[in-house]
Design a protein around this motif. Structure first.
Motif, mmCIF file in Angstrom:
data_model
loop_
_atom_site.group_PDB
_atom_site.id
_atom_site.type_symbol
_atom_site.label_atom_id
_atom_site.label_comp_id
_atom_site.label_asym_id
_atom_site.label_seq_id
_atom_site.Cartn_x
_atom_site.Cartn_y
_atom_site.Cartn_z
ATOM 1 N N SER A 346 -69.722 58.273 62.030
ATOM 2 C CA SER A 346 -69.400 57.248 62.767
ATOM 3 C C SER A 346 -70.524 56.605 63.264
ATOM 4 N N THR A 347 -70.348 55.388 63.659
ATOM 5 C CA THR A 347 -71.460 54.747 64.390
ATOM 6 C C THR A 347 -71.411 55.057 65.980
ATOM 7 N N SER A 348 -72.564 54.788 66.556
ATOM 8 C CA SER A 348 -72.548 54.875 68.001
ATOM 9 C C SER A 348 -71.473 54.028 68.649
#
Length: 933
Positions: A346-348
């Motif tokens: 996942s991305t931040s």
């Protein structure tokens, strides 16, 4: 193949050990050894399946090793993603080494093989004809020598090769050719393995996992080890990869562990690929499940604003990445590594969005809401920081210092004002120093607080952390005490009246006062208590009354201790549990706190607070020793030393050295006991830690008493507490009271013995515990006149619950028996000495057992056939005992002290013994009465 050759081949396989790296795979390697043996005789197929990283490739290599050892031809195929769409790519890889054998087949079969492998051009080969050609080729080769085709990564085999393998796998019986293949659970690719023998490869056992991790990473910190084991769940690749993906300082526990362990390249490749193939809403839903520990469907539905609905779980369920428990309605990941992979992919921004949605759904749950908000917030926000601070304090009350420190550090990061940032970092440093939280360097946290700027007022958390660090670094107790006393004196309560910071500081100062054991240390504590708006907390009051100077304040405090102990089994705050254990120590009530203390130890073993675990072990050792549970006490002391070493807490190791010194003394290892006690004394004296110094002298008292060295027994006992008094704030004087009175009597200090026994009765300390009641009564009996002594000893041994303290009770019986023999009541003496001897022998208290046996012999009971002792005929029991002691090298004075006689009486007995034995000098005694002296 001849029967003899078959037997020879099987014998070779039998003696091939599995690769050393395959820890915990004995059953699987035995199965593969049997399969290879079967192939060399009658062919066959076996398909292995298991999760990614479970060790399938390593097991295939083990099988290849077995095969090579028995001269089996090995063909290898490893599926590759980039070849999965190329027809017969894997078949080419497998059969190309046999290309020079194609000509042995019929022309049609040979041409079919060559076209399939791309060696010749032509129309696509017929599937059945190609399957027949491959089977014939393998059979022909197996006729020369056994053959094994090993296929790894079945999911990446091209469809055409997979079809051929399905055909030949069912036709190898009776051929001496075998097929061994492996695939990930649920990902067999194009291979239809139905009807073929299969074996699932499961996770390693807990013991095997721990052994593999210890073998490869012997220096991992305990918290890191526990976390890796929990995350890997027996996956060998994870056990080997997870530690390597961590920073070296994290591996050694000097840095906090991340919430999700980094997977490392290989694990990421194996597990993340399964996540990437899922639809975006499904990945978002899995991310919410991964970030929220409960994984409740109800909660996930409430957080659907993150960009999913519950129906999006279906693709992950079909891929068997997760399942929903019908009873609990929770999402469960097939493996923790999948959970970590979901987060890693996942991305931040995605994580922040999910955290915020979860924080809204958890509005009623302070701790979980605070954590999610903290992770979702980027800019300073006092409201979020205050929420994190409140959550941290609640978490700390359960003893989870590492989580509490993480929350406080995040609160400090989000604090708009420098003063709040410094205050929260100082509290985090205090928790780190007090709790010895794994992965948290209290000194660095303290430095972080200092760098946050000059505080508007005195920070007691900062002072407490600094004082504990001073003490932990082998510094002077007076330095730490002065630092705390000065900070508390200068402290001004905040406007909101919150006393928590002051309560923490008073707890730290109280600990320093206990360790110092000096009257001049305590006024600063009482001055600080006066600053509390609502008065001292009940547990602090109870502890001060029961542990600081119980001789003077303990009896009055007993009712309050009773009330506190009544609910201790429900207490979850480890600090409260340990405070109660300290309060119960000199009332001999630690047993009432045993269950919660053991819970603290178990939590520490699972990676929790080092200081809490050490403190709990200290209290359990004390209780076990007094209750005669010496084997368990020895084990816990060894564990305590190990924990001290692990956490770098050398300043706390003295307590366990003291317990080892006690054990050595009671078992008769006197030199070892004195060496251990001397080690504690030399360490504690210069640092002013009088408690450790006092404890060490207790061990010296027991060692001297065990050797019947009553002069030194008296000397060491009166160092702790002079005859006739119990030194204020040195409650350990209660533990040596019996030794002091006995040694005073034995060395002719009758007045001192009577004064001490009288003082014990006058102070009323017998009311503190049944054990102390026994001790006080025994001291009174020791100084009583012969006419009154019998009744006094009977009264002592008739007190309730004396059997709970076997060593003390046996010592009193020994003293009683000695007095009875002295007044020539031999039969009554034996009635006391025999049960005393039985208890000493059960405890393995060798010095006291030997003393009881000597007294029994002197009282007329011989444990051996007297006629078996040369030259002893004609000696009375008392003469025989004097002769034995003299033969052992004791002087007349020492014999007199041992047997309650005067040196002149001993001399007279020896004058009569010599002619009876036909000797004229003392040196001949040993030979005259036998070597068993």
């Amino acid at each position: 193949m001849s029967y003899a050759l078959v037997r020879k081949t099987c014998a070779v396989i039998e003696h091939v050990a599995p690769p050393e790296t395959l820890v915990g795979r004995l059953e699987e390697t035995s199965c593969l050894r049997d399969f290879v043996r079967q192939v060399t005789v009658n062919g066959g197929a076996l398909i292995l399946s298991g999760d990614p990283g479970v060790g399938k490739s390593a097991l295939l290599e083990a099988a290849a090793r077995f095969a090579r050892a028995s001269a089996v031809t090995i063909l290898r195929v490893t599926g590759a993603e980039f070849e999965a769409r190329v027809s017969f790519a894997a078949l080419n890889q497998a059969l190309l080494p046999l290309a020079d054998r194609f000509s042995e087949l019929g022309e049609e079969h040979a041409r079919t093989l060559k076209v399939a492998l791309g060696l010749e051009s032509g129309p696509a080969p017929d599937r059945l004809l190609l399957g027949s050609a491959v089977t014939m080729l393998l059979k022909n080769e197996a006729a020369r020598r056994p053959l094994l085709l090993i296929v790894d990564d079945l999911p990446w085999l091209d469809r055409a090769t997979a079809g051929i393998l399905c055909l030949i796998g069912r036709r190898l019986g009776g051929t001496r050719a075998g097929l061994l293949a492996a695939y990930r659970t649920g990902e067999a690719g194009y291979l239809d393995a139905s009807g073929l023998p299969q074996k699932g490869i499961g996770a390693l056992s807990d013991d095997a996992s721990a052994r593999l991790l210890s073998d490869r990473f012997p220096h991992l910190g305990a918290a890191v080890r526990a976390r890796v084991l929990a995350t890997a769940q027996g996956n060998p690749l994870a056990l080997l990869e997870l530690p390597q993906a961590l920073h070296s300082e994290v591996r050694g526990s000097s840095r906090p562990l991340p919430r999700f362990l980094p997977l490392g390249e290989r694990l990421q490749r194996l597990y993340a690929s399964q996540v990437r193939a899922l639809p975006t809403p499904t990945r978002t839903l899995l991310l919410a499940a991964a970030l929220e520990s409960t994984c409740e469907l109800r909660l996930l539905q409430a957080a659907a604003s993150a960009g999913y609905n519950l129906d999006d779980l279906a693709p992950a369920e079909r891929q068997k990445l997760v399942w929903v428990d019908a009873d609990s309605q929770r999402v469960t990941f097939r493996h923790p590594l999948l959970r970590a992979a979901v987060v890693a992919e996942s991305t931040s921004d995605e994580r922040r969005r999910v955290h915020r949605a979860l924080s809204v759904a958890l509005a009623a749950d302070l701790e979980r809401r605070a954590w999610h908000l903290g992770e979702a917030t980027v800019e300073p926000d006092e409201e979020v920081a205050a929420l994190l601070e409140a959550a941290a304090r609640r978490v700390a009350s359960r003893g989870d210092y590492e989580a509490a420190i993480s929350l406080l550090c995040r609160a400090a990061d989000l604090s708009p004002s420098a003063d709040d940032r410094r205050r929260r970092m100082a509290e985090a440093a205090f928790m780190g120093a007090e709790g010895m939280a794994p992965g948290r360097n209290a000194a660095e946290l303290l430095e972080g607080a200092r760098q946050a700027g000059r505080p508007a007022r005195v920070s007691l958390h900062y002072a407490s952390a600094a004082a504990l660090l001073v003490l932990g670094a082998d510094g002077q107790l007076d330095t730490a005490h002065g630092l705390m006393a000065g900070a508390i004196r200068a402290y001004e309560r905040p406007a909101d009246g919150d006393d928590q910071e002051l309560r923490h500081a008073l707890r730290t100062l109280a600990g320093l006062c206990y360790m110092g054991q000096r009257s001049d240390l305590w006024p600063a504590l009482h001055e600080g208590i006066a600053k509390l708006a609502s008065g001292p907390p009940e547990l602090l009051s109870v502890c001060l009354g029961m542990a600081a100077d119980p001789v003077r304040t303990g009896v009055a405090m007993l009712p309050r201790l009773e009330r506190a102990l009544a609910s201790v089994h429900r207490e979850t705050d480890p600090v409260a549990v340990q405070t109660l254990a300290s309060s119960a120590t000199f009332a001999d009530r630690i047993g009432d706190v045993r269950e919660p203390l053991l819970r603290i130890v178990q939590a520490g073993r699972a990676g929790g607070s080092g200081r809490n675990r050490i403190g709990a072990l200290m209290h359990l050792c004390i209780d076990n020793f007094h209750r005669g549970q010496w084997a368990e006490a020895a084990e816990l002391a060894a564990e305590g030393l190990s924990v001290c070493e692990e956490f770098g807490a050398s300043s706390l190791s003295w307590c366990f050295h003291y317990h080892q010194a006690l054990q050595a003394a009671v078992h008769g290892r006197f030199e070892a006991s004195r060496a251990l006690a001397g080690q504690v004394i030399s360490w504690s004296g210069p640092r002013g830690i009088s408690m450790a110094w006092t404890y060490a002298h207790h061990a010296l008292v027991l060692a001297a008493a065990g050797q019947s060295d009553f002069e030194n027994t008296y000397r060491y006992a009166t160092v702790i507490s002079p005859a006739g008094t119990l030194t204020p704030y040195v409650p350990q004087g209660l533990w040596v009271a019996l030794d002091l009175v006995e040694s005073a009597v034995r060395t002719g200090r009758t007045a001192e013995a009577e004064r001490h026994a009288g003082m014990l009765q006058e102070t009323g300390v017998a009311a503190l515990s049944p054990r102390l009641a026994l001790v006080v009564a025994a001291c009174a009996a020791l100084v009583a006149k012969d006419d009154d002594a019998v009744e006094a000893f009977d009264r002592a041994l008739g007190l309730p619950r004396v059997q709970e303290w076997p060593f003390d009770a046996a010592r009193v019986r020994l003293l009683y028996g000695e007095r009875l023999r002295r007044i020539r009541a031999a039969g009554e003496a034996r009635a006391q000495l025999e049960p005393a001897l039985a208890i000493f022998e059960e405890l393995d208290a060798a010095p006291w057992a030997a003393r009881a046996e000597r007294e029994l012999r002197a009282a007329g009971r011989m444990r051996r056939n007297r006629s078996s002792t040369p030259g002893s005929a004609g000696l009375t029991p008392q003469e025989m005992e004097i002769a034995r002691l003299a033969a052992s090298g004791m002087t007349n004075k020492q014999i007199a002290e041992q047997l309650f006689l005067s040196p002149r009486t001993v001399s007279t007995h020896l004058y009569q013994i010599f002619p009876k034995l036909g000797i004229t000098k003392r040196a001949a005694l040993r030979d005259a009465i036998g070597s068993d002296t």
